[in-house]
Structures are given as structure tokens and as C-alpha cells.
Scaffold this active site. Structure first.
Site, PDB file in Angstrom:
ATOM      1  N   LYS A 152      41.652 -13.265  30.393  1.00  0.00           N
ATOM      2  CA  LYS A 152      40.869 -12.650  29.518  1.00  0.00           C
ATOM      3  C   LYS A 152      40.040 -14.267  28.690  1.00  0.00           C
ATOM      4  O   LYS A 152      40.879 -15.153  28.900  1.00  0.00           O
ATOM      5  CB  LYS A 152      40.812 -12.212  27.921  1.00  0.00           C
ATOM      6  CG  LYS A 152      40.108 -12.017  27.054  1.00  0.00           C
ATOM      7  CD  LYS A 152      40.095 -11.439  25.187  1.00  0.00           C
ATOM      8  CE  LYS A 152      38.577 -11.546  25.009  1.00  0.00           C
ATOM      9  NZ  LYS A 152      39.305 -12.115  23.063  1.00  0.00           N
ATOM     10  N   GLY A 168      38.367 -15.908  26.508  1.00  0.00           N
ATOM     11  CA  GLY A 168      37.508 -15.866  25.039  1.00  0.00           C
ATOM     12  C   GLY A 168      36.949 -16.615  24.463  1.00  0.00           C
ATOM     13  O   GLY A 168      36.657 -17.537  25.170  1.00  0.00           O
ATOM     14  N   ALA A 169      36.322 -16.718  23.457  1.00  0.00           N
ATOM     15  CA  ALA A 169      35.444 -18.376  23.047  1.00  0.00           C
ATOM     16  C   ALA A 169      36.426 -18.948  22.466  1.00  0.00           C
ATOM     17  O   ALA A 169      36.555 -20.571  22.518  1.00  0.00           O
ATOM     18  CB  ALA A 169      34.899 -17.204  22.216  1.00  0.00           C
ATOM     19  N   GLU A 170      37.384 -18.517  22.405  1.00  0.00           N
ATOM     20  CA  GLU A 170      38.663 -19.973  21.035  1.00  0.00           C
ATOM     21  C   GLU A 170      39.693 -20.338  22.507  1.00  0.00           C
ATOM     22  O   GLU A 170      40.387 -20.579  22.265  1.00  0.00           O
ATOM     23  CB  GLU A 170      38.864 -19.086  20.059  1.00  0.00           C
ATOM     24  CG  GLU A 170      39.413 -20.419  19.074  1.00  0.00           C
ATOM     25  CD  GLU A 170      40.395 -20.259  18.306  1.00  0.00           C
ATOM     26  OE1 GLU A 170      41.368 -21.105  18.000  1.00  0.00           O
ATOM     27  OE2 GLU A 170      40.328 -18.631  17.704  1.00  0.00           O
ATOM     28  N   ALA A 171      40.442 -19.133  23.353  1.00  0.00           N
ATOM     29  CA  ALA A 171      41.322 -19.115  23.711  1.00  0.00           C
ATOM     30  C   ALA A 171      41.104 -18.056  25.588  1.00  0.00           C
ATOM     31  O   ALA A 171      40.687 -17.366  24.896  1.00  0.00           O
ATOM     32  CB  ALA A 171      42.244 -18.517  22.796  1.00  0.00           C
ATOM     33  N   LYS A 225      58.173 -10.874  31.127  1.00  0.00           N
ATOM     34  CA  LYS A 225      56.365 -10.539  31.357  1.00  0.00           C
ATOM     35  C   LYS A 225      56.232 -10.804  30.322  1.00  0.00           C
ATOM     36  O   LYS A 225      56.205 -10.805  28.941  1.00  0.00           O
ATOM     37  CB  LYS A 225      55.838  -9.142  31.495  1.00  0.00           C
ATOM     38  CG  LYS A 225      54.522  -8.419  32.341  1.00  0.00           C
ATOM     39  CD  LYS A 225      54.418  -6.863  32.340  1.00  0.00           C
ATOM     40  CE  LYS A 225      53.401  -7.292  32.982  1.00  0.00           C
ATOM     41  NZ  LYS A 225      52.781  -5.279  32.739  1.00  0.00           N
ATOM     42  N   ILE A 228      43.446 -16.183  27.437  1.00  0.00           N
ATOM     43  CA  ILE A 228      44.727 -15.327  27.533  1.00  0.00           C
ATOM     44  C   ILE A 228      44.887 -15.495  29.107  1.00  0.00           C
ATOM     45  O   ILE A 228      44.327 -14.713  30.060  1.00  0.00           O
ATOM     46  CB  ILE A 228      44.063 -13.978  27.204  1.00  0.00           C
ATOM     47  CG1 ILE A 228      44.031 -14.235  25.992  1.00  0.00           C
ATOM     48  CG2 ILE A 228      45.860 -13.090  27.427  1.00  0.00           C
ATOM     49  CD1 ILE A 228      44.752 -14.966  24.394  1.00  0.00           C
ATOM     50  N   ASP A 259      41.637 -11.760  11.225  1.00  0.00           N
ATOM     51  CA  ASP A 259      40.582 -11.140  12.097  1.00  0.00           C
ATOM     52  C   ASP A 259      41.266 -10.167  12.174  1.00  0.00           C
ATOM     53  O   ASP A 259      41.012  -9.744  13.502  1.00  0.00           O
ATOM     54  CB  ASP A 259      40.276 -12.058  13.337  1.00  0.00           C
ATOM     55  CG  ASP A 259      39.988 -12.696  14.168  1.00  0.00           C
ATOM     56  OD1 ASP A 259      39.192 -12.008  14.252  1.00  0.00           O
ATOM     57  OD2 ASP A 259      40.627 -12.683  15.344  1.00  0.00           O
TER      58      ASP A 259
HETATM   59  N1  LIG Z   1      51.132  -9.852  23.635  1.00  0.00           N
HETATM   60  C1  LIG Z   1      50.558  -9.412  23.896  1.00  0.00           C
HETATM   61  N2  LIG Z   1      50.821  -8.197  24.939  1.00  0.00           N
HETATM   62  C2  LIG Z   1      49.584  -7.787  25.887  1.00  0.00           C
HETATM   63  N3  LIG Z   1      48.036  -7.895  26.333  1.00  0.00           N
HETATM   64  C3  LIG Z   1      48.078  -9.159  24.833  1.00  0.00           C
HETATM   65  C4  LIG Z   1      49.052  -9.954  23.749  1.00  0.00           C
HETATM   66  N4  LIG Z   1      48.749 -11.068  22.962  1.00  0.00           N
HETATM   67  C5  LIG Z   1      47.282 -10.914  23.440  1.00  0.00           C
HETATM   68  N5  LIG Z   1      46.734  -9.961  24.386  1.00  0.00           N
HETATM   69  C6  LIG Z   1      45.521  -9.690  24.498  1.00  0.00           C
HETATM   70  O1  LIG Z   1      44.919 -10.022  25.022  1.00  0.00           O
HETATM   71  C7  LIG Z   1      43.682 -10.249  23.784  1.00  0.00           C
HETATM   72  C8  LIG Z   1      43.322 -11.338  23.231  1.00  0.00           C
HETATM   73  O2  LIG Z   1      43.920 -12.041  22.703  1.00  0.00           O
HETATM   74  P1  LIG Z   1      43.823 -12.281  21.366  1.00  0.00           P
HETATM   75  O3  LIG Z   1      45.490 -13.506  20.608  1.00  0.00           O
HETATM   76  O4  LIG Z   1      43.482 -11.734  20.683  1.00  0.00           O
HETATM   77  O5  LIG Z   1      43.045 -13.792  21.761  1.00  0.00           O
HETATM   78  P2  LIG Z   1      41.405 -14.159  20.868  1.00  0.00           P
HETATM   79  O6  LIG Z   1      41.922 -14.977  19.828  1.00  0.00           O
HETATM   80  O7  LIG Z   1      41.054 -14.148  21.912  1.00  0.00           O
HETATM   81  O8  LIG Z   1      41.051 -12.567  20.297  1.00  0.00           O
HETATM   82  C9  LIG Z   1      44.237  -9.115  22.996  1.00  0.00           C
HETATM   83  O9  LIG Z   1      42.632  -8.608  22.435  1.00  0.00           O
HETATM   84  C10 LIG Z   1      44.864  -8.089  24.392  1.00  0.00           C
HETATM   85  O10 LIG Z   1      43.742  -6.823  25.144  1.00  0.00           O
HETATM   86 MG   LIG Z   2      41.650 -11.719  18.920  1.00  0.00          MG
END
Ligand SMILES: Nc1ncnc2c1ncn2[C@@H]1O[C@H](COP(=O)(O)OP(=O)(O)O)[C@@H](O)[C@H]1O
Ligand SMILES: [Mg+2]
Length: 212
Positions: free
Chosen positions: A11, A13-16, A27, A18, A123
Site C-alpha cells: 500500500k 499511503g499518504a503518510e507511509a 512474515k 507498507i 485515527d
Molecule cells: N501488522 C500488520 N499486519 C497486516 N496488515 C497490516 C499490518 N500493518 C498494516 N497493515 C495493512 O496496511 C494498511 C496500512 O497500515 P497503517 O499502519 O494503518 O498505515 P496508514 O498510516 O497508511 O494507514 C492497513 O490498513 C493494513 O491493511
Molecule cells: Mg491506517
């Protein structure tokens, strides 16, 4: 020796960003906070470091009072990176409506537990909860704050209500009531009523701001 670097972007994202990767044979999710070009570089680095460190700290701390979060494997604050345990399951956002309604009670309990222990999440969206095989896991603590204030806790609830209203409009009322049921079970009826009144105050203020 063959060295394979496993890194799959999940993903942007706007901030990060993933990534799915491996950490010590496990994993793992790698979350990297990105540079915002419009921000002054020194300030930007400071914000990204703060959020990276805060996220890792909070994720570990809330475990001590029974809230399930991914295990933090490793933090590299100079590169704004966190390696987290990968949680299999589905985002609450993507569940069938009936299951979302049920799960909202559990979300309410988790949020109640955070608030009771003086932590605001900052959030609360349905994309920040994963329904795993036997438990509900909460993510994304980069904006979490230590606060006991009714006003702050109400901001959490107000945001979650907004999310239900925009992303889950067909079930918003049932989901919201389910959330409040769970929340009240943890914080108690009187605290719950105070927070709800404050949510209404914020909503009125919002409407007024839209008019003028
Ligand atoms: N530990 C994790 N295990 C599985 N999926 C994750 C995990 N952390 C993040 N994700 C996936 O990545 C997405 C974005 O992560 P998040 O930490 O919410 O960052 P953001 O600031 O972009 O919202 C989550 O909505 C989820 O789908
Ligand atoms: Mg999030």
C-alpha cells in the site's frame, strides 16, 4: 550464497508506504514514513521520527493492559522504519455488513480500554482493525496520545462515527450503537454519557462552522 530480498509493496499511503517482507524468518510488515516535500526538511524529519517512535512505543505499551496489537520486531528511527508482525485476517472495512455491526462492539471495548488507560488513538477507522482468526487487532498508533481529557476521547469517537457515516452508510446507526454498547461496558455508563454529550458538542460546532 543466494540472497533474496523479499519486499512487496502492499500500500502506498499518504503518510507511509507498507511492504510485506520477512524479518528473522517471520512474515513481517515494513512501514516506512515518507518525506513530505511541502514540509521543511528538518521539521519533516522530526515529525517522522516522532511518529515512528511513538507508534512503536504505543503498540508495545497498550499490550500491557490487554489490547492486541502487532508485535514490534524492529524500529529504525533514523530511516523512519518499523518492522511489525504480519497479522493475517481481514480489515474490518472489508467485512460483510452484519459482521461489521458485531465487530463494532469489540472495537468499542478496545477503544474503551485505551481511553480508560489514558490513551487516545487519533485515527480510528475501520481500516485500522484486522479481524484475525480469534481476535481483533488494532493498528496504526502514529497519532496516538496520552490524554485523560473527555474532549480528546470524544474526538476519537467523533472520527469513528464519521468513518461509519461515510464508509458504511447503510449500517451507520446499528454499527454506532454496537460500538457504544462495547465502549460503555468498559468505561461505565456515566463516562459514556459524558463523552457522547461532548461528541454532540463537536458536531454542532462543525455544523456551525459550515454555515458561517
Ligand atoms: N501488522 C500488520 N499486519 C497486516 N496488515 C497490516 C499490518 N500493518 C498494516 N497493515 C495493512 O496496511 C494498511 C496500512 O497500515 P497503517 O499502519 O494503518 O498505515 P496508514 O498510516 O497508511 O494507514 C492497513 O490498513 C493494513 O491493511
Ligand atoms: Mg491506517
Amino acid at each position: 550464497m543466494i540472497f533474496v530480498m523479499l519486499l512487496r509493496l502492499l500500500k502506498k499511503g499518504a503518510e507511509a508506504d507498507i511492504y510485506l517482507t520477512i524479518w528473522n524468518d517471520r512474515k513481517s510488515i515494513l512501514k516506512i514514513r515518507k518525506r513530505k516535500e511541502y514540509r521543511n526538511e528538518i521539521l519533516d524529519n522530526r515529525i517522522r521520527t516522532l511518529r515512528t517512535v511513538r507508534e512503536a512505543k504505543m503498540m508495545s505499551e497498550v499490550k500491557t493492559f490487554g489490547v492486541s496489537t502487532p508485535i514490534v520486531f524492529f524500529v529504525d528511527q533514523n530511516k523512519f522504519k518499523i518492522y511489525l508482525q504480519f497479522i493475517p485476517g481481514m480489515l474490518v472495512r472489508d467485512l460483510p455488513n452484519k459482521l461489521i455491526i458485531n465487530t463494532c462492539e469489540k472495537i468499542g471495548k478496545i477503544v474503551g480500554t485505551l481511553h480508560k488507560n489514558g490513551i487516545m488513538h487519533g485515527d480510528l477507522t475501520t481500516s485500522n482493525f484486522i479481524l484475525g482468526s480469534d481476535e481483533l487487532i488494532i493498528l496504526d498508533f502514529g497519532l496516538a496520545q496520552r490524554t485523560e481529557k473527555i474532549e480528546d476521547h470524544a474526538i476519537d469517537l467523533r472520527l469513528f462515527k464519521e468513518v461509519l457515516n461515510s464508509a458504511h452508510v447503510e449500517i451507520v446507526n446499528q454499527a454506532w450503537l454496537s460500538f457504544l454498547r462495547g465502549y460503555g461496558k468498559i468505561v461505565g455508563a456515566s463516562r459514556k454519557e459524558k463523552i457522547i454529550s461532548q461528541v454532540l458538542v463537536i458536531e454542532k460546532r462543525g455544523r456551525y462552522a459550515n454555515v458561517v
